[in-house]
Motif scaffolding. Structure first.
Motif, PDB file in Angstrom:
ATOM      1  N   LEU A 231       0.812  -1.208   0.000  1.00  0.00           N
ATOM      2  CA  LEU A 231       0.000   0.000   0.000  1.00  0.00           C
ATOM      3  C   LEU A 231       0.848   1.263   0.000  1.00  0.00           C
ATOM      4  O   LEU A 231       0.445   2.287  -0.541  1.00  0.00           O
ATOM      5  CB  LEU A 231      -0.928   0.005   1.216  1.00  0.00           C
ATOM      6  N   GLU A 232       2.038   1.185   0.601  1.00  0.00           N
ATOM      7  CA  GLU A 232       2.888   2.373   0.651  1.00  0.00           C
ATOM      8  C   GLU A 232       3.936   2.381  -0.447  1.00  0.00           C
ATOM      9  O   GLU A 232       4.715   3.329  -0.554  1.00  0.00           O
ATOM     10  CB  GLU A 232       3.557   2.471   2.023  1.00  0.00           C
TER      11      GLU A 232
ATOM     12  N   TRP B 139      -8.305  -7.503   1.895  1.00  0.00           N
ATOM     13  CA  TRP B 139      -8.235  -6.125   1.427  1.00  0.00           C
ATOM     14  C   TRP B 139      -9.458  -5.852   0.576  1.00  0.00           C
ATOM     15  O   TRP B 139      -9.704  -6.537  -0.418  1.00  0.00           O
ATOM     16  CB  TRP B 139      -6.965  -5.874   0.618  1.00  0.00           C
ATOM     17  N   ILE B 140     -10.262  -4.865   0.964  1.00  0.00           N
ATOM     18  CA  ILE B 140     -11.451  -4.475   0.208  1.00  0.00           C
ATOM     19  C   ILE B 140     -11.184  -3.117  -0.421  1.00  0.00           C
ATOM     20  O   ILE B 140     -11.176  -2.087   0.263  1.00  0.00           O
ATOM     21  CB  ILE B 140     -12.697  -4.412   1.113  1.00  0.00           C
ATOM     22  N   GLY B 141     -10.889  -3.136  -1.702  1.00  0.00           N
ATOM     23  CA  GLY B 141     -10.545  -1.897  -2.378  1.00  0.00           C
ATOM     24  C   GLY B 141      -9.870  -2.206  -3.694  1.00  0.00           C
ATOM     25  O   GLY B 141      -9.826  -3.362  -4.138  1.00  0.00           O
ATOM     26  N   PRO B 142      -9.324  -1.190  -4.345  1.00  0.00           N
ATOM     27  CA  PRO B 142      -8.665  -1.392  -5.643  1.00  0.00           C
ATOM     28  C   PRO B 142      -7.516  -2.393  -5.531  1.00  0.00           C
ATOM     29  O   PRO B 142      -6.700  -2.316  -4.614  1.00  0.00           O
ATOM     30  CB  PRO B 142      -8.150   0.013  -5.987  1.00  0.00           C
ATOM     31  N   VAL B 143      -7.460  -3.324  -6.474  1.00  0.00           N
ATOM     32  CA  VAL B 143      -6.420  -4.345  -6.456  1.00  0.00           C
ATOM     33  C   VAL B 143      -5.182  -3.879  -7.213  1.00  0.00           C
ATOM     34  O   VAL B 143      -4.063  -4.314  -6.907  1.00  0.00           O
ATOM     35  CB  VAL B 143      -6.962  -5.661  -7.046  1.00  0.00           C
ATOM     36  N   ASP B 144      -5.356  -3.011  -8.173  1.00  0.00           N
ATOM     37  CA  ASP B 144      -4.206  -2.455  -8.899  1.00  0.00           C
ATOM     38  C   ASP B 144      -3.918  -1.051  -8.385  1.00  0.00           C
ATOM     39  O   ASP B 144      -4.856  -0.263  -8.159  1.00  0.00           O
ATOM     40  CB  ASP B 144      -4.511  -2.389 -10.398  1.00  0.00           C
TER      41      ASP B 144
ATOM     42  N   PRO C 130      -9.408   1.361   2.106  1.00  0.00           N
ATOM     43  CA  PRO C 130      -8.723   2.655   2.005  1.00  0.00           C
ATOM     44  C   PRO C 130      -8.962   3.571   3.198  1.00  0.00           C
ATOM     45  O   PRO C 130      -8.125   4.423   3.506  1.00  0.00           O
ATOM     46  CB  PRO C 130      -9.304   3.260   0.727  1.00  0.00           C
ATOM     47  N   GLY C 131     -10.104   3.409   3.893  1.00  0.00           N
ATOM     48  CA  GLY C 131     -10.446   4.339   4.965  1.00  0.00           C
ATOM     49  C   GLY C 131     -10.199   3.870   6.372  1.00  0.00           C
ATOM     50  O   GLY C 131     -10.159   4.687   7.303  1.00  0.00           O
ATOM     51  N   CYS C 132     -10.043   2.555   6.598  1.00  0.00           N
ATOM     52  CA  CYS C 132      -9.848   2.054   7.952  1.00  0.00           C
ATOM     53  C   CYS C 132      -9.505   0.572   7.902  1.00  0.00           C
ATOM     54  O   CYS C 132      -9.471  -0.042   6.828  1.00  0.00           O
ATOM     55  CB  CYS C 132     -11.088   2.274   8.824  1.00  0.00           C
ATOM     56  N   TYR C 133      -9.259  -0.012   9.071  1.00  0.00           N
ATOM     57  CA  TYR C 133      -9.104  -1.456   9.191  1.00  0.00           C
ATOM     58  C   TYR C 133      -9.998  -1.963  10.317  1.00  0.00           C
ATOM     59  O   TYR C 133     -10.378  -1.214  11.231  1.00  0.00           O
ATOM     60  CB  TYR C 133      -7.648  -1.856   9.439  1.00  0.00           C
TER      61      TYR C 133
ATOM     62  N   ALA D  27     -15.999   1.895   8.747  1.00  0.00           N
ATOM     63  CA  ALA D  27     -16.118   0.505   9.168  1.00  0.00           C
ATOM     64  C   ALA D  27     -17.374  -0.140   8.587  1.00  0.00           C
ATOM     65  O   ALA D  27     -17.349  -1.309   8.153  1.00  0.00           O
ATOM     66  CB  ALA D  27     -16.146   0.424  10.692  1.00  0.00           C
ATOM     67  N   SER D  28     -18.452   0.614   8.531  1.00  0.00           N
ATOM     68  CA  SER D  28     -19.702   0.080   7.988  1.00  0.00           C
ATOM     69  C   SER D  28     -19.605  -0.183   6.486  1.00  0.00           C
ATOM     70  O   SER D  28     -20.297  -1.051   5.953  1.00  0.00           O
ATOM     71  CB  SER D  28     -20.856   1.056   8.272  1.00  0.00           C
ATOM     72  N   ARG D  29     -18.743   0.570   5.802  1.00  0.00           N
ATOM     73  CA  ARG D  29     -18.526   0.319   4.377  1.00  0.00           C
ATOM     74  C   ARG D  29     -17.816  -1.023   4.167  1.00  0.00           C
ATOM     75  O   ARG D  29     -18.046  -1.703   3.176  1.00  0.00           O
ATOM     76  CB  ARG D  29     -17.687   1.435   3.761  1.00  0.00           C
ATOM     77  N   LEU D  30     -16.932  -1.368   5.113  1.00  0.00           N
ATOM     78  CA  LEU D  30     -16.183  -2.620   4.972  1.00  0.00           C
ATOM     79  C   LEU D  30     -16.989  -3.840   5.384  1.00  0.00           C
ATOM     80  O   LEU D  30     -16.791  -4.932   4.841  1.00  0.00           O
ATOM     81  CB  LEU D  30     -14.904  -2.559   5.822  1.00  0.00           C
ATOM     82  N   PHE D  31     -17.879  -3.669   6.378  1.00  0.00           N
ATOM     83  CA  PHE D  31     -18.622  -4.821   6.896  1.00  0.00           C
ATOM     84  C   PHE D  31     -20.042  -4.372   7.209  1.00  0.00           C
ATOM     85  O   PHE D  31     -20.271  -3.558   8.105  1.00  0.00           O
ATOM     86  CB  PHE D  31     -17.941  -5.378   8.147  1.00  0.00           C
TER      87      PHE D  31
END
Length: 355
Positions: A71-72, A107-112, A234-237, A272-276
């Motif tokens: 990610l970095e 990981w929930i988000g862009p893969v590339d 992208p916004g939290c874990y 967090a609600s976006r992820l789960f």
């Protein structure tokens, strides 16, 4: 902390029975003290809160070299250090009875371009709906780990703040809680608060260690307990723990306050609600903050300093748990005068000196 072209904190001729004071009971301080004791040193640890309000406590305990590197977009050399650090964790956890769960990270988000970076550094992953799964990632229970690492030390752990370190011809003298303690050397592992410790004629650490505030939440309830493994976006874990679901954490460079911001809490809950799905109904148990120390290149400062008798184990940014056991071994090797390896070179405190 003074820096120069050549560090002159002299290594011990032997660590057997060497008296070492460690200032700070976060993951770097405890890992350093344990590594020193394994080599025969006698340690004392000082910390005003015993790590309970440190950056190490305001963390999820993720051992996630792949995602941190990917990610970095760090260099190949730094990625290799992350992987080496993660490889130390199974033995470290077994030695001290720490909860170490290797159930991977979603990981929930862009893969590339994440996938390309993971492939380049040799980290396995597989496609996941909406993202990717990294099976090799792990996590430790932060609260349990800090407690058990403290308990594993044979030397005393004192709930006391260090005010100063005086350099003396025969070692160092540490003033803590109004008392003085003599030792052969001191390890400065007090995180961002290390800048408040008087080091006598040497410079303070402010010029090399900058603050990064992090706010974090604990949620509970049936939905929170339904999150089975670390999930990042992208916004939290989100990371499961024995106490509930850890949600974090912000990265606020330049801030050293520990005030909880209600707007930040609301934003973390929303992310967090976006992820789960359903986490908006979870009960908020606690919101708190920690202040990480960060060096200019994001890697910790570990090893000899130009303040005689003072060694550093500082500034891992947000990777203190990942790097802890490796940093402790590097610190102990530095005190023992062993030849440096790649990690020791990457972590050396004088690496920013232009000379």
């Amino acid at each position: 902390m003074a820096v120069g072209p050549q560090a002159y904190s002299k290594p011990m001729k032997t660590l057997s029975n060497a008296r070492i004071i460690v200032i700070g009971a976060g993951v770097l301080g405890l890992s350093s003290a344990l590594a020193l004791e394994r080599r025969g040193a006698k340690t004392q640890v000082f910390d005003p809160y015993l790590g309970r309000t440190s950056a190490s406590a305001a963390a999820a305990g993720m051992i996630a070299p792949g995602l941190e590197a990917g990610l970095e977009s760090v260099s190949a050399e730094t990625a290799a250090l992350y992987l080496e650090a993660a490889a130390r964790w199974p033995a470290h956890a077994e030695r001290y009875g720490l909860s170490f769960v290797r159930d991977g990270t979603d990981w929930i988000g862009p893969v590339d371009p994440l996938a390309e970076r993971l492939d380049a550094i040799g980290v396995p992953w597989r496609p996941l709906r909406g993202g990717a799964h990294l099976p090799g990632e792990a996590r430790v229970d932060v609260g349990q780990a800090l407690e058990r690492m403290r308990s594993a030390l044979t030397g005393p752990v004192k709930q006391s703040a260090a005010q100063s370190i005086e350099m003396r011809p025969e070692g160092v003298r540490v003033t803590a809680g109004g008392q003085t303690f003599d030792a052969d050397a001191a390890v400065l592992a007090a995180g961002w608060s290390a800048g408040s410790i008087d080091l006598g004629g040497s410079a303070r650490v402010d010029g090399l260690v900058s603050p990064v505030k992090g706010q974090i939440l604990l949620l509970d309830g049936a939905v929170a307990r339904a999150v089975e493994r670390t999930t990042r976006g992208p916004g939290c874990y989100l990371t499961p723990s024995h106490a509930g679901l850890i949600v974090g954490a912000t990265m606020e460079p330049g801030r050293s306050d520990t005030d909880v911001d209600d707007v930040v809490v609301a934003n973390l809950r929303s992310e967090a609600s976006r992820l789960f799905e359903g986490l908006e109904s979870a009960r908020l148990v606690r919101a708190w903050c920690g202040v990480r120390g960060a060096s200019p290149d994001g890697l910790p400062l570990v090893g000899a300093t130009t303040a005689s008798g003072i060694f550093a184990a500082l500034a891992p940014r947000r990777n203190g748990w990942l790097l802890g056991p490796l940093a402790g071994e590097v610190l102990a090797a530095s005190l023992a005068g062993e030849l440096p390896n790649a990690a020791a070179d990457a972590f050396r405190p004088d690496r920013f000196d232009p000379a």
